[in-house]
Design an enzyme around this catalytic site. Structure first.
Site, PDB file in Angstrom:
ATOM      1  N   HIS A 285       0.806  -1.189   0.091  1.00  0.00           N
ATOM      2  CA  HIS A 285      -0.006   0.047  -0.027  1.00  0.00           C
ATOM      3  C   HIS A 285       0.792   1.383  -0.199  1.00  0.00           C
ATOM      4  CE1 HIS A 285      -3.132   3.005   1.254  1.00  0.00           C
ATOM      5  NE2 HIS A 285      -2.272   3.301   1.975  1.00  0.00           N
ATOM      6  N   GLU A 286       1.832   1.265   0.840  1.00  0.00           N
ATOM      7  CA  GLU A 286       2.657   2.444   0.929  1.00  0.00           C
ATOM      8  C   GLU A 286       3.583   2.511  -0.244  1.00  0.00           C
ATOM      9  OE1 GLU A 286       2.300   4.645   3.071  1.00  0.00           O
ATOM     10  OE2 GLU A 286       1.000   3.361   4.563  1.00  0.00           O
ATOM     11  N   HIS A 289       1.785   4.250  -3.059  1.00  0.00           N
ATOM     12  CA  HIS A 289       1.599   5.902  -2.857  1.00  0.00           C
ATOM     13  C   HIS A 289       2.758   6.425  -3.772  1.00  0.00           C
ATOM     14  CE1 HIS A 289      -1.816   6.614  -0.515  1.00  0.00           C
ATOM     15  NE2 HIS A 289      -1.423   5.766   0.433  1.00  0.00           N
ATOM     16  N   GLU A 350      -6.332   7.181  -1.000  1.00  0.00           N
ATOM     17  CA  GLU A 350      -5.984   6.049  -0.204  1.00  0.00           C
ATOM     18  C   GLU A 350      -6.629   4.641  -0.686  1.00  0.00           C
ATOM     19  OE1 GLU A 350      -4.256   5.551   2.403  1.00  0.00           O
ATOM     20  OE2 GLU A 350      -3.421   7.757   2.321  1.00  0.00           O
TER      21      GLU A 350
END
Length: 524
Positions: A285-286, A289, A350
């Site tokens: 997930h990070e 980004h 997100e």
């Protein structure tokens, strides 16, 4: 005739006071053979970083330009020289200095952002005072002038809006991986420069909290990050970045990755993940980004919204009769801007990072079914620790419930992608089903203890350990055991599992159970 000679020396700007170097200048003339002339650089008399050029033969003066790494000299026609012996001093003193790094444009905008608001406030307040000071007759004349030229003013406003729209259209970009069209006022290259400065600032801030590279927590995060990068190297935004890991000794449940690939993992996050698969989903997930350039995209939208808000801010200070009302109007305008633009857009980014991060984890052969379980654990943790809960529309992130619901909805696609990447088969036991069963068992246990009187009610409910669904063929980069201080069992999870004990007695209808406390090595 003018000849151009270039000297390249990475240490040209750091000549010592008594250093002598020899350079050979090869200047080629059109149609003539190359002539070689010997020069030396000497700095015996001038101060440090100043040099003189002396020549062994009678040549013309030299004009030097220096940008820190390249020195360029220009040779003109040969002037008449005085008749005397000895070396002839040619050229002039020049000073060399290290190249200056330009300030990134996004950083300039961040620094000027408060100044822009101040200018808008001063302008609006000045307009209001000017209007109040006008005599009644002049006010009426101004109103008549505006009324007569209303179509001209409307046409000017329309032309301005068209120009702004065209400028925005020229800054549209296609998001990697997803292909979504987005607005990018700041390029990825500019934001990479800002990310480098931000990384240096964080390194200074966390200098005393960084765990050593020999720490098991650092090693397991390093392996997961490198494995994610290796398995997703077909994405240019992944393969072109050098990923570096830093683990911060802090109880904060947080992790983030800067656009330049600098990973900051907090020890508190390692304490709430139960296995390496959940850690892979979180890091995916990070990483999403950083790959999608969400920071540049969010800053671009914020920049456009802020510029448009300056017009409204000026109008508020011009129309409100008192400064107190203007301040109240400015506060309302700021909150509306956050609720209508910034926070919904942040939640959208997100959700996109959750989707792409699940794909990155699937390509890394992790058990992506552990993703929804992680967010269910986070929801339970927040409830049992008394964390304040706000409606989703007030937050910059989706709620935990919506996040694990979305991951559940995307699970069939993620499992199909994982299978297409020649990953080993997953075990039949679904961690989502195991977690749901454990929750039911805990609820029944809580009910039973509540019925057992005060002595039973004092015992906090504890969630049974959820076994990790680890496929035996998972790549070695994920499964290699990190040496933990209290055990050498190679089958043990390399990431410390949830270790917080929640001393809360839960009612079946009102309280959700706590995450597991797993016996084993604890993180300090």
């Amino acid at each position: 005739m003018v000849l151009l000679c270039v000297l390249r020396s990475s240490r040209f700007s750091s000549l010592s006071a008594h250093l002598t170097r020899h350079f050979r200048l090869c200047c080629a003339q059109a149609g003539r053979p190359v002539q070689k002339t010997h020069y030396w650089v000497s700095s015996q008399t001038p101060p440090t970083n100043y040099v003189r050029l002396r020549a062994t033969s009678k040549l013309s003066p030299l004009l030097f330009l220096n940008n820190g790494r390249t020195a360029c000299c220009q040779i003109g026609p040969i002037p008449p020289l005085p008749a005397h012996s000895g070396p002839v001093l040619l050229g002039h003193l020049f000073h060399t200095s290290a190249p200056a790094r330009a300030v990134p444009v996004p950083l300039i905008w961040l620094m000027l952002k408060p100044l822009q608001k101040l200018v808008a406030i001063i302008l609006g307040r000045s307009i209001r005072k000017w209007w109040v000071a006008l005599p009644a007759g002049r006010r009426q004349l101004f109103r008549d002038w505006v009324r007569r030229r209303r179509w001209h003013l409307a046409a000017g406003a329309g032309v301005t809006m068209v120009i702004v729209a065209l400028l925005l259209l020229t800054h549209l970009d296609e998001s990697p991986v997803t292909g979504r069209t987005r607005l990018l006022v700041f390029s990825r290259e500019k934001y990479m420069e800002l990310a480098a400065l931000t990384s240096e600032a964080y390194m200074e801030e966390f200098a005393e909290l960084l765990v050593p590279v020999t720490d098991p927590r650092h090693q397991v995060v390093e392996r997961v990050v490198q494995h994610l990068a290796q398995r997703n190297k077909d994405i240019p935004e992944v393969s072109e970045v050098t990923w570096s890991v830093h683990v911060v000794q802090s109880p904060d449940v947080n992790a983030f990755i800067l656009p330049d690939g600098t990973v900051f993992m907090f020890a508190g996050m390692l304490e709430v993940v139960t296995d390496v698969h959940q850690l892979t989903v979180v890091l995916g997930h990070e990483m999403a980004h950083a790959v999608l350039g969400h920071s540049a995209e969010q800053a671009s939208l914020s920049h456009v919204v802020d510029l448009l808000s300056l017009i409204l801010l000026t109008a508020i200070w011009a129309v409100c009769p008192r400064d107190s009302l203007a301040l109240l109007g400015q506060w309302v305008q700021d909150k509306l801007s956050q609720l209508m633009f910034n926070r919904p857009f942040s939640r959208k980014l997100e959700a996109e990072a959750d989707k792409v991060g699940l794909q990155l984890a699937a390509k890394a052969c992790a058990d992506v079914r552990a993703g929804p379980v992680f967010w269910q654990q986070m929801e339970i943790r927040d409830q049992l620790t008394g964390e304040p809960t706000f409606p989703e529309w007030l937050s910059t992130h989706p709620s935990h419930k919506n996040r694990f619901t979305q991951l559940d909805r995307l699970m069939p696609q993620a499992l199909e992608l994982r299978e297409s990447c020649s990953c080993p088969a997953l075990p039949a036991t679904d961690p989502r089903a195991v977690f749901s069963k454990s929750v039911r068992v805990l609820l029944e246990t809580a009910k039973h203890r509540e019925g057992g009187g005060p002595e039973g009610a004092r015992k906090p409910p504890r969630l049974p350990h959820i076994p990790a669904s680890r496929p035996t063929g998972l790549p070695a980069a994920l499964l290699a055991q990190t040496a933990l201080p209290s055990s050498s069992n190679v089958d043990q999870e390399p990431v410390p599992s949830v270790a917080s004990e929640f001393a809360v007695a839960a009612a079946a209808a009102a309280v959700v159970p706590a995450p597991a406390e797993v016996e084993g090595p604890q993180t300090s």
